[in-house]
Design a protein around this motif. Structure first.
Motif, PDB file in Angstrom:
ATOM      1  N   ILE A  86       0.834  -1.205   0.000  1.00  0.00           N
ATOM      2  CA  ILE A  86       0.000   0.000   0.000  1.00  0.00           C
ATOM      3  C   ILE A  86       0.866   1.251   0.000  1.00  0.00           C
ATOM      4  O   ILE A  86       0.562   2.237  -0.676  1.00  0.00           O
ATOM      5  CB  ILE A  86      -0.944  -0.003   1.228  1.00  0.00           C
ATOM      6  N   CYS A  87       1.976   1.214   0.724  1.00  0.00           N
ATOM      7  CA  CYS A  87       2.791   2.422   0.867  1.00  0.00           C
ATOM      8  C   CYS A  87       3.417   2.841  -0.448  1.00  0.00           C
ATOM      9  O   CYS A  87       3.553   4.019  -0.718  1.00  0.00           O
ATOM     10  CB  CYS A  87       3.883   2.211   1.911  1.00  0.00           C
ATOM     11  N   GLU A  88       3.803   1.859  -1.250  1.00  0.00           N
ATOM     12  CA  GLU A  88       4.582   2.146  -2.440  1.00  0.00           C
ATOM     13  C   GLU A  88       3.700   2.303  -3.672  1.00  0.00           C
ATOM     14  O   GLU A  88       3.807   3.263  -4.418  1.00  0.00           O
ATOM     15  CB  GLU A  88       5.576   1.010  -2.669  1.00  0.00           C
ATOM     16  N   GLU A  89       2.799   1.353  -3.881  1.00  0.00           N
ATOM     17  CA  GLU A  89       1.962   1.398  -5.092  1.00  0.00           C
ATOM     18  C   GLU A  89       0.649   2.109  -4.831  1.00  0.00           C
ATOM     19  O   GLU A  89      -0.084   2.453  -5.747  1.00  0.00           O
ATOM     20  CB  GLU A  89       1.745  -0.017  -5.615  1.00  0.00           C
ATOM     21  N   GLY A  90       0.301   2.305  -3.559  1.00  0.00           N
ATOM     22  CA  GLY A  90      -0.866   3.064  -3.153  1.00  0.00           C
ATOM     23  C   GLY A  90      -0.392   4.326  -2.474  1.00  0.00           C
ATOM     24  O   GLY A  90       0.665   4.823  -2.843  1.00  0.00           O
ATOM     25  N   PRO A  91      -1.102   4.850  -1.488  1.00  0.00           N
ATOM     26  CA  PRO A  91      -2.268   4.221  -0.862  1.00  0.00           C
ATOM     27  C   PRO A  91      -3.542   4.316  -1.700  1.00  0.00           C
ATOM     28  O   PRO A  91      -4.529   3.705  -1.362  1.00  0.00           O
ATOM     29  CB  PRO A  91      -2.435   5.016   0.448  1.00  0.00           C
ATOM     30  N   VAL A  92      -3.471   5.069  -2.822  1.00  0.00           N
ATOM     31  CA  VAL A  92      -4.665   5.219  -3.652  1.00  0.00           C
ATOM     32  C   VAL A  92      -4.654   4.152  -4.746  1.00  0.00           C
ATOM     33  O   VAL A  92      -3.656   4.004  -5.465  1.00  0.00           O
ATOM     34  CB  VAL A  92      -4.715   6.634  -4.279  1.00  0.00           C
ATOM     35  N   PHE A  93      -5.753   3.412  -4.827  1.00  0.00           N
ATOM     36  CA  PHE A  93      -5.900   2.404  -5.873  1.00  0.00           C
ATOM     37  C   PHE A  93      -7.216   2.626  -6.608  1.00  0.00           C
ATOM     38  O   PHE A  93      -8.188   3.128  -6.031  1.00  0.00           O
ATOM     39  CB  PHE A  93      -5.900   0.993  -5.280  1.00  0.00           C
ATOM     40  N   SER A  94      -7.232   2.234  -7.857  1.00  0.00           N
ATOM     41  CA  SER A  94      -8.456   2.259  -8.628  1.00  0.00           C
ATOM     42  C   SER A  94      -9.397   1.184  -8.074  1.00  0.00           C
ATOM     43  O   SER A  94      -8.976   0.070  -7.787  1.00  0.00           O
ATOM     44  CB  SER A  94      -8.102   1.984 -10.090  1.00  0.00           C
ATOM     45  N   GLY A  95     -10.684   1.556  -7.941  1.00  0.00           N
ATOM     46  CA  GLY A  95     -11.643   0.647  -7.313  1.00  0.00           C
ATOM     47  C   GLY A  95     -11.703  -0.721  -7.969  1.00  0.00           C
ATOM     48  O   GLY A  95     -11.827  -1.737  -7.293  1.00  0.00           O
TER      49      GLY A  95
END
Lengths: 303, 265
Positions: B246-255
């Motif tokens: 989550i820290c690296e590729e997020g914390p925002v993700f496409s639903g």
């Protein structure tokens, strides 16, 4: 000018501070914070032959002055490591140590056999002591025969020095240490994390997805230090001490006890520059106490 | 990614269990984007041991703000810090929301549940600066969980509030309120941050309406910069499901990439 170099016999280190496996990624994660070549060395995250997903979350839980992890050794596997990561690591002028894992003896040997063809690795650290990949924390380092067997096999395969990383989750760590030495280990690193659990009292269930995890951080330092104390008195090969080191003084406790070098683990998460600060603090200690060489500090513990 | 060991607290606001700290850190502020976060060291001692992650609530040229609720020992200690104290912070970290020009002239929605409102204030300003029309949905258990209501209103954002107990706005879940309102308009994107059941419900609603979504996920984190592999969630990537940091590729993700049922373990 203080001489911080350390001679482990099979390798010379710029200084006794090595970043520990599992807390330092593949090294490159820390490049934004400092020049990695300032380290005595670093141990990259444990590598199995094939890529692995790791354990289901939650993987971490904090405890008083400690951290229990059940990451489960996710990783890219040897091929991607050799193709994508190692070429970047080769440019860094420090000791690059690869932490080697295996689900069985043959896998340890095959990882080493594969990596032996690749340049730029200073040594292997044999991870026979991860507590959160097998049921109930089982691993070869819990048994002296299993330790002897896997270390012997890897030594036969490897052209490079082999450091064997021991588990604290044993009745008599000296017995396991002697076994690893007899099997040909070039050095020992101790200790891996302490088998641990945490319980969620609202849900009345274990916090970690894997139930079991490994405890690290300042909370374990007195225990790991005690094990280093016991082992250095009985083995001839160099011992690398680790467990809860977050300052120069912590590192000095291990060095004075007789560890030839130290690994810095959990402290890297809290302060990515922790290892660099520790190197500075070791230098200051030597200057303030009239030691021209850090090697003169090692094993000076009085009875 | 910058380590600022001496970031000074220059302002503090408090509403019951909720706190807002303004922190002077020009180098982090200039780089920060909505949806990114900082790791804050709570103490120089060993307890609490780990840094704590906080979304960037707002920024200007010199300062960043974090908004949090006391949920444990770390946030408890942080809430006691005063103006003039310094904090050791790392940031900005992670990948934020996509709030760019493609949303110009479009209706967009940002849904915050409880302390999940934290990153949406910064996001709302960014969206507005790109010419999007932002509707804020803000839900909590009671009116005391909506301390930022006045701030959003004073800044001219269209606000839709809900409380579980009906003490303010729509009585019920914010996701139900959103579902009702979506009968009258069709946003170009929904952004959300809050409890996972709330986000999962919004993912369902938006999927049926074919509305793109972005969710900011939360996790315990060991480091915040990809070294510990501790903060993973189940994410779909290139037609492959796996544990993603989550820290690296997020914390925002496409639903559409989030595997919700695996998230809440």
């Amino acid at each position: 000018m203080t001489d911080l170099t350390i001679d482990l016999g099979f390798i010379k280190l710029k200084n006794p501070v090595i970043a520990a496996s599992g807390t330092f990624g593949y090294g490159l994660e820390f490049a934004p914070f400092f020049d990695l070549s300032k380290l005595g060395g670093f141990v990259v995250k444990g590598l199995y032959f094939s890529p692995r997903p790791g354990n289901p979350p939650p993987r971490l839980v904090e405890t008083p002055s400690g951290l229990i992890n059940a990451i489960g050794l996710p990783g890219v596997g040897v091929r991607r490591f050799a193709d994508e990561i190692l070429p970047q690591l080769r440019k860094i002028k420090t000791a690059i140590i690869v932490n080697v894992c295996g689900e069985n003896e043959e896998e340890y040997a095959s990882v080493v056999e594969f990596l032996d063809k690749e340049e730029g690795i200073s040594a292997y650290e044999l991870n026979i002591s991860c507590p959160n990949v097998e049921k109930d924390g089982l691993c070869p380092a819990l048994d002296s025969e299993a330790t002897f067997s896997v270390v012997s096999l890897v030594k036969k395969t490897s052209s490079r020095p082999v450091i064997t990383k021991l588990s604290p989750n044993v009745t008599d760590i000296v017995e396991i240490a002697l076994s690893a030495q007899e099997a040909g280990a070039d050095a020992l690193s101790l200790v891996n994390t302490l088998l641990a659990i945490a319980v969620d009292v609202e849900e009345r269930k274990p916090v970690l997805g894997n139930i079991f995890g490994g405890l690290s951080g300042p909370a374990i330092k007195p225990i790991s230090l005690r094990m280093v104390y016991q082992v250095v008195r009985r083995v001839k090969i160099p011992v690398i001490g680790m467990g809860g080191i977050s300052s120069g003084r912590d590192a000095l406790e291990y060095l004075i006890t007789g560890a030839k070098a130290v690994e810095i683990g959990t402290a890297n998460f809290i302060d990515p520059e922790a290892s660099i600060k520790i190197i500075e603090e070791l230098k200051d200690y030597c200057e303030e106490n009239g030691f021209e060489r850090i090697e003169d500090v090692i094993g000076t513990i009085k009875r | 990614m910058i380590k600022d060991p001496q970031a000074r607290i220059i302002g503090k606001e408090n509403w019951k269990d909720y706190y807002l700290l303004s922190i002077e850190s020009p180098r982090i502020a200039t780089q920060a984007h909505p949806g990114q976060f900082v790791m804050v060291r709570i103490t120089s001692h060993s307890y609490p041991l780990l840094r704590r992650p906080f979304s960037i609530h707002f920024k200007d040229e010199r300062n960043i703000e974090i908004f949090f609720k006391i949920t444990g020992s770390g946030t408890g200690i942080l809430s006691q810090k005063k103006s003039g104290d310094t904090l050791d912070i790392l940031g900005p970290l992670g990948k934020g929301f996509h709030a760019g020009e493609t949303l110009r002239g479009k209706d967009v929605v940002a849904v915050g549940g409880g302390r999940g409102i934290a990153p949406l204030y910064f996001l709302a300003h960014e969206l507005r600066s790109h010419g999007a029309a932002v509707k804020i949905f803000y839900g909590g258990k009671s009116h005391e969980d909506l301390p930022l209501k006045a701030k959003f209103e004073e800044n001219g954002f269209e606000l839709f509030c809900s409380t579980d107990d009906g003490s303010l706005g729509f009585k019920g879940l914010i996701s139900d309120y959103l579902q009702t309102e979506l009968q009258t308009f069709n946003p170009a994107r929904i952004f959300a941050c809050g409890p996972e059941p709330m986000m999962e419900k919004i993912a369902e609603i938006s999927q049926s309406g074919d509305i793109p979504t972005e969710f900011s996920l939360e996790s315990v984190m060991g480091c915040g910069f990809g070294a510990c592999w501790g903060c993973v969630k189940r994410i779909r990537k290139n037609n492959h499901e796996g544990w993603v940091k989550i820290c690296e590729e997020g914390p925002v993700f496409s639903g559409e990439d989030i595997i919700w049922t695996e998230v809440e373990k």
